[in-house]
Design an enzyme around this catalytic site. Sequence first.
Site, PDB file in Angstrom:
ATOM      1  N   GLY A 131       9.494   3.078   3.239  1.00 39.17           N
ATOM      2  CA  GLY A 131       8.251   2.335   2.976  1.00 39.17           C
ATOM      3  C   GLY A 131       8.414   0.870   3.329  1.00 39.17           C
ATOM      4  O   GLY A 131       8.005  -0.007   2.562  1.00 39.17           O
ATOM      5  N   ASN A 133       7.157  -0.794   5.935  1.00 37.99           N
ATOM      6  CA  ASN A 133       6.161  -1.445   6.789  1.00 37.99           C
ATOM      7  C   ASN A 133       5.304  -2.453   6.032  1.00 37.99           C
ATOM      8  O   ASN A 133       4.564  -3.215   6.638  1.00 37.99           O
ATOM      9  CB  ASN A 133       5.262  -0.404   7.479  1.00 37.99           C
ATOM     10  N   SER A 134       5.405  -2.459   4.696  1.00 37.48           N
ATOM     11  CA  SER A 134       4.578  -3.414   3.951  1.00 37.48           C
ATOM     12  C   SER A 134       5.284  -3.822   2.660  1.00 37.48           C
ATOM     13  O   SER A 134       6.311  -3.253   2.283  1.00 37.48           O
ATOM     14  CB  SER A 134       3.220  -2.785   3.605  1.00 37.48           C
ATOM     15  N   GLY A 135       4.696  -4.821   2.020  1.00 40.92           N
ATOM     16  CA  GLY A 135       5.087  -5.217   0.670  1.00 40.92           C
ATOM     17  C   GLY A 135       6.560  -5.523   0.487  1.00 40.92           C
ATOM     18  O   GLY A 135       7.214  -6.157   1.323  1.00 40.92           O
ATOM     19  N   GLY A 137       9.136  -3.504   0.470  1.00 34.26           N
ATOM     20  CA  GLY A 137      10.026  -2.838   1.428  1.00 34.26           C
ATOM     21  C   GLY A 137      10.155  -3.643   2.707  1.00 34.26           C
ATOM     22  O   GLY A 137      11.247  -3.782   3.266  1.00 34.26           O
ATOM     23  N   SER A 260      10.098   1.024 -11.845  1.00 28.75           N
ATOM     24  CA  SER A 260       9.120   0.086 -12.409  1.00 28.75           C
ATOM     25  C   SER A 260       9.264   0.087 -13.923  1.00 28.75           C
ATOM     26  O   SER A 260       9.658   1.092 -14.529  1.00 28.75           O
ATOM     27  CB  SER A 260       7.712   0.525 -12.022  1.00 28.75           C
ATOM     28  N   TYR A 293       2.214   8.253 -11.940  1.00 28.81           N
ATOM     29  CA  TYR A 293       3.040   7.167 -11.384  1.00 28.81           C
ATOM     30  C   TYR A 293       4.161   6.813 -12.374  1.00 28.81           C
ATOM     31  O   TYR A 293       5.334   6.723 -11.989  1.00 28.81           O
ATOM     32  CB  TYR A 293       2.158   5.939 -11.110  1.00 28.81           C
TER      33      TYR A 293
HETATM   34  N1  LIG Z   1       3.689  -4.135  -6.424  1.00 26.94           N
HETATM   35  C1  LIG Z   1       4.070  -4.086  -7.671  1.00 26.94           C
HETATM   36  O1  LIG Z   1       3.566  -4.815  -8.521  1.00 26.94           O
HETATM   37  C2  LIG Z   1       5.145  -3.151  -8.109  1.00 26.94           C
HETATM   38  C3  LIG Z   1       5.509  -3.150  -9.478  1.00 26.94           C
HETATM   39  C4  LIG Z   1       6.512  -2.297  -9.892  1.00 26.94           C
HETATM   40  C5  LIG Z   1       7.121  -1.468  -8.987  1.00 26.94           C
HETATM   41  N2  LIG Z   1       6.751  -1.486  -7.684  1.00 26.94           N
HETATM   42  C6  LIG Z   1       7.449  -0.582  -6.762  1.00 26.94           C
HETATM   43  O2  LIG Z   1       7.834  -1.282  -5.596  1.00 26.94           O
HETATM   44  C7  LIG Z   1       7.928  -0.366  -4.506  1.00 26.94           C
HETATM   45  C8  LIG Z   1       7.234  -0.961  -3.295  1.00 26.94           C
HETATM   46  O3  LIG Z   1       5.860  -1.102  -3.581  1.00 26.94           O
HETATM   47  P1  LIG Z   1       4.966  -2.241  -2.952  1.00 26.94           P
HETATM   48  O4  LIG Z   1       4.393  -3.001  -4.072  1.00 26.94           O
HETATM   49  O5  LIG Z   1       5.683  -2.975  -1.899  1.00 26.94           O
HETATM   50  O6  LIG Z   1       3.783  -1.357  -2.360  1.00 26.94           O
HETATM   51  P2  LIG Z   1       3.281  -1.074  -0.863  1.00 26.94           P
HETATM   52  O7  LIG Z   1       3.103  -2.344  -0.123  1.00 26.94           O
HETATM   53  O8  LIG Z   1       2.103  -0.172  -0.997  1.00 26.94           O
HETATM   54  O9  LIG Z   1       4.486  -0.296  -0.226  1.00 26.94           O
HETATM   55  C9  LIG Z   1       4.661   1.072  -0.431  1.00 26.94           C
HETATM   56  C10 LIG Z   1       5.238   1.629   0.844  1.00 26.94           C
HETATM   57  O10 LIG Z   1       5.458   3.026   0.662  1.00 26.94           O
HETATM   58  C11 LIG Z   1       4.993   3.674   1.804  1.00 26.94           C
HETATM   59  N3  LIG Z   1       4.648   5.065   1.594  1.00 26.94           N
HETATM   60  C12 LIG Z   1       3.614   5.575   0.879  1.00 26.94           C
HETATM   61  N4  LIG Z   1       3.586   6.914   0.999  1.00 26.94           N
HETATM   62  C13 LIG Z   1       4.605   7.262   1.800  1.00 26.94           C
HETATM   63  C14 LIG Z   1       5.090   8.483   2.310  1.00 26.94           C
HETATM   64  N5  LIG Z   1       4.476   9.622   2.032  1.00 26.94           N
HETATM   65  N6  LIG Z   1       6.173   8.466   3.091  1.00 26.94           N
HETATM   66  C15 LIG Z   1       6.784   7.330   3.411  1.00 26.94           C
HETATM   67  N7  LIG Z   1       6.367   6.137   2.987  1.00 26.94           N
HETATM   68  C16 LIG Z   1       5.276   6.109   2.188  1.00 26.94           C
HETATM   69  C17 LIG Z   1       3.779   2.882   2.228  1.00 26.94           C
HETATM   70  O11 LIG Z   1       3.439   3.196   3.555  1.00 26.94           O
HETATM   71  P3  LIG Z   1       1.914   3.096   4.076  1.00 26.94           P
HETATM   72  O12 LIG Z   1       1.707   1.667   4.454  1.00 26.94           O
HETATM   73  O13 LIG Z   1       1.895   4.031   5.236  1.00 26.94           O
HETATM   74  O14 LIG Z   1       1.036   3.525   2.962  1.00 26.94           O
HETATM   75  C18 LIG Z   1       4.308   1.484   2.037  1.00 26.94           C
HETATM   76  O15 LIG Z   1       5.035   1.075   3.143  1.00 26.94           O
HETATM   77  C19 LIG Z   1       7.351   0.939  -4.992  1.00 26.94           C
HETATM   78  O16 LIG Z   1       8.396   1.820  -5.334  1.00 26.94           O
HETATM   79  C20 LIG Z   1       6.584   0.546  -6.247  1.00 26.94           C
HETATM   80  O17 LIG Z   1       6.511   1.609  -7.176  1.00 26.94           O
HETATM   81  C21 LIG Z   1       5.785  -2.306  -7.214  1.00 26.94           C
END
Ligand SMILES: NC(=O)c1ccc[n+]([C@@H]2O[C@H](COP(=O)([O-])OP(=O)(O)OC[C@H]3O[C@@H](n4cnc5c(N)ncnc54)[C@H](OP(=O)(O)O)[C@@H]3O)[C@@H](O)[C@H]2O)c1
Length: 414
Positions: A131, A133-135, A137, A260, A293
């Site tokens: 994952g 490509n965004s955020g 990751g 999380s 989740y």
């Molecule tokens: N943001 C927060 O506040 C927060 C808080 C606590 C924990 N987290 C954790 O942090 C991690 C990263 O999240 P983020 O906030 O950076 O969110 P994000 O920007 O939505 O990143 C999630 C990534 O996972 C990918 N993904 C989704 N479904 C997938 C699949 N079937 N196969 C492969 N990749 C897939 C998405 O790809 P697409 O672009 O193709 O959808 C995206 O690149 C996650 O584990 C999340 O639970 C985040």
Amino acid sequence: MAALRYAGLDDTDSEDELPPGWEERTTKDGWVYFANHTEEKTQWEHPKTGKRKRVAGDLPYGWEQETDENGQVFFVDHINKRTTYLDPRLAFTVDDNPKKPPTRQKYDGNTTAMEILQGRDFTGKVVIVTGANSGIGFETAKSFALHGAQVILACRNMARANEAVSRILQEWHKAKVEAMTLDLASLRSVQNFAEVFKSKNMFLHVLVCNAAVYALPWSLTKDHLETTFQVNHLGHFYLVQLLQDVLCRSAPARVVVVSSESHRFTDINDSSGKLDLSLLSPSKEEYWAMLAYNRSKLCNILFSNELHCRLSPHGVTSNAVHPGNMMYSSIHHNWWVYTLLFTLARPFTKSMQQGAATTVYCAVAPELEGLGGMYFNNCCRCLPSAEAQNEVTARALWELSERLIQERVGRQTS
Ligand SMILES: NC(=O)c1ccc[n+]([C@@H]2O[C@H](COP(=O)([O-])OP(=O)(O)OC[C@H]3O[C@@H](n4cnc5c(N)ncnc54)[C@H](OP(=O)(O)O)[C@@H]3O)[C@@H](O)[C@H]2O)c1
């Protein structure tokens, strides 16, 4: 200092210089005390610095320690045939009460991933980030790539993944970054990813299980499991299973599982305390997106702990992390209400670079070498929920995950 001059060593002026009227002496066992002849008093603390000291090491060659009739220690220099009450080792005293290291931790919630990697060179190290490509990751992958590592962005959407690769190359054209297809919602795709990666005959030093979905409407994957459970937990579980031989071959290697704090608000056992698949992969009627989740994030910690137990004897450690609260990535996009909440919270939450810091910290911190089975927040170890620490549940989840994969992969190949 008289003792130094006597021992033939020149002193440099220092904070240790004694005020007039003071003299330093040593006891038989090497403690330094300070005598004030004017006031006729002695004390252990240096009159200026307040430090306690003791002499370090043995007497110089040719010297001997003796005691006079009053019990006073004196020193004989047999080579130069002279005696003194001053210990020649006073030139080499050490503090008995060295300042405690600062209690403030090195990194905190404001630290960025780039700050953690600053000055480090990861040339020759291979990192996979799911994952990416965004955020969080993306920032994790970029930070490693800008520090010399060969980074594989494991993403389900190649257009978005290639765009992410270009963004990294724009920052540093020599970055070694590559996008590879990985759809965690498909066991077949995980298998393909592992096969292609293995065919490259590379090492794998860091595997970051970062990808996740959040607040998804109910759906089943091609493997007939609820999507949140499969993407956030089972897909990563299978990926690690398939890559564990590479990880072991690359040891010391580290796995970081992005979980999380929301893991705290749930349980995955039924009323009799047994792991319940219908809670992990519920039917449409039983489904609540937020709960799914939270459960998947609890699975992340249990998985990381059990993985560490199983692979650490082979030099592969695993830790789970909480990256931060309500960070404005694309994770909220499945429901406008969450988008609104994340937008309102945005000024008060971490940047993506800060969100990537705890992941990167667990992947590289020298003090964590060989250590795992822990949970980190703000680059600091903390205790997850009691449920997340439950070893029986962790083992049961591992066995259930193995069984789910065997059933499905077996079905695909037969
Ligand atoms: N943001 C927060 O506040 C927060 C808080 C606590 C924990 N987290 C954790 O942090 C991690 C990263 O999240 P983020 O906030 O950076 O969110 P994000 O920007 O939505 O990143 C999630 C990534 O996972 C990918 N993904 C989704 N479904 C997938 C699949 N079937 N196969 C492969 N990749 C897939 C998405 O790809 P697409 O672009 O193709 O959808 C995206 O690149 C996650 O584990 C999340 O639970 C985040």
